[in-house]
Design an enzyme around this catalytic site. Structure first.
Site, PDB file in Angstrom:
ATOM      1  N   ASP A  36       0.823  -1.209   0.000  1.00 29.36           N
ATOM      2  CA  ASP A  36       0.000   0.000   0.000  1.00 29.36           C
ATOM      3  C   ASP A  36       0.856   1.258   0.000  1.00 29.36           C
ATOM      4  O   ASP A  36       2.020   1.241   0.412  1.00 29.36           O
ATOM      5  CB  ASP A  36      -0.869   0.047   1.268  1.00 29.36           C
ATOM      6  CG  ASP A  36      -2.034  -0.930   1.211  1.00 29.36           C
ATOM      7  OD1 ASP A  36      -2.063  -1.780   0.311  1.00 29.36           O
ATOM      8  OD2 ASP A  36      -2.912  -0.836   2.089  1.00 29.36           O
ATOM      9  N   HIS A 177       3.912  -2.203   2.991  1.00 32.30           N
ATOM     10  CA  HIS A 177       3.929  -0.857   2.392  1.00 32.30           C
ATOM     11  C   HIS A 177       5.222  -0.689   1.601  1.00 32.30           C
ATOM     12  O   HIS A 177       6.309  -0.913   2.164  1.00 32.30           O
ATOM     13  CB  HIS A 177       3.834   0.210   3.485  1.00 32.30           C
ATOM     14  CG  HIS A 177       2.537   0.155   4.237  1.00 32.30           C
ATOM     15  ND1 HIS A 177       2.321  -0.732   5.269  1.00 32.30           N
ATOM     16  CD2 HIS A 177       1.373   0.841   4.060  1.00 32.30           C
ATOM     17  CE1 HIS A 177       1.075  -0.577   5.705  1.00 32.30           C
ATOM     18  NE2 HIS A 177       0.477   0.370   4.997  1.00 32.30           N
TER      19      HIS A 177
HETATM   20 ZN    ZN Z   1      -2.687   3.346   3.136  1.00 31.90          ZN
END
Ligand code: ZN
Length: 221
Positions: A36, A177
């Site tokens: 993400d 991430h």
């Molecule tokens: Zn996010």
């Protein structure tokens, strides 16, 4: 009636077989890596590692960063990995009104289409929060996760690695991430460990297809 049931069953087996021929080895477990908040200056390093082990992943991108890294986004597609929508400005989607919500989603869909010529199919809501009404406003499939690496908070690479290896099971989605150097380092350990444990890496859309087919089969068996 029985005849129809057999035809339905057969068609599911044929479809399952097609999926397995194209993408999936049925003897192995599956897992979907997801990243993400990118693209960022670390995304290419993540892609280098995916390439090194010949595996794929899904990247939930923020629209307002897309034009800074168009080559990276096209590289994701060229590597048979997948791009999903993670809003335009990373606002709390569940706190937005309908127009603001659709604006966040549609702007990102358009910008990714312009860069990669791909239509997005998936939406990961920011902070995992989306209202029931918002779900109905979009055709995108909503994607959450099973294993949270907490890589945004945990600074030690070995702790991130151990979280994944102790929690992961077949058909899980792992949340990471592509915005931290430690995530790159952790990934370089996690992938070979999971390959050793007989996992294969699929995109979220592939994982969803596998789950749907299995659900259909379960209902008829
Ligand atoms: Zn996010």
């Amino acid at each position: 009636m029985k005849k129809y049931l057999i035809i339905i069953l057969l068609s599911f087996f044929v479809t399952l077989n097609v999926v397995s021929k194209n993408n999936v080895d049925e003897t192995k477990k599956v897992v979907a890596l997801t990243f993400d908040d990118g693209p960022s200056r670390y995304t290419n390093a993540i892609l280098d590692i995916l390439e090194k082990y010949n595996v794929k992943a899904t990247f939930f991108v923020i629209g307002n960063k897309a034009n800074i890294y168009p080559k990276t986004l096209n590289r994701i597609i060229d590597m048979n990995s997948e791009i999903g929508n993670h809003s335009y400005n990373h606002k709390w989607l569940s706190r937005l009104n309908d127009t603001e919500f659709l604006n966040e989603i549609n702007k990102t869909n358009e910008i990714i289409k312009n860069i990669t010529n791909k239509d997005l199919k998936l939406l990961r809501p920011t902070y995992g929060a989306i209202t029931r009404k918002q779900r109905k406003l979009t055709n995108l499939e909503i994607v959450f996760w099973d294993v949270d690496t907490l890589d945004w908070k945990i600074k030690k690479v070995s702790t991130i690695v151990n979280r994944v290896l102790t929690k992961v099971s077949d058909k899980d989605i792992i949340l990471m991430h592509d915005t931290y150097e430690r995530t790159v380092a952790a990934l370089d350990i996690i992938i070979p460990k999971l390959l050793e444990q007989n996992y294969q890496f699929v995109t979220v859309s592939e994982l969803n297809n596998i789950k749907k087919l299995e659900k259909n089969l379960d209902e008829y068996l």
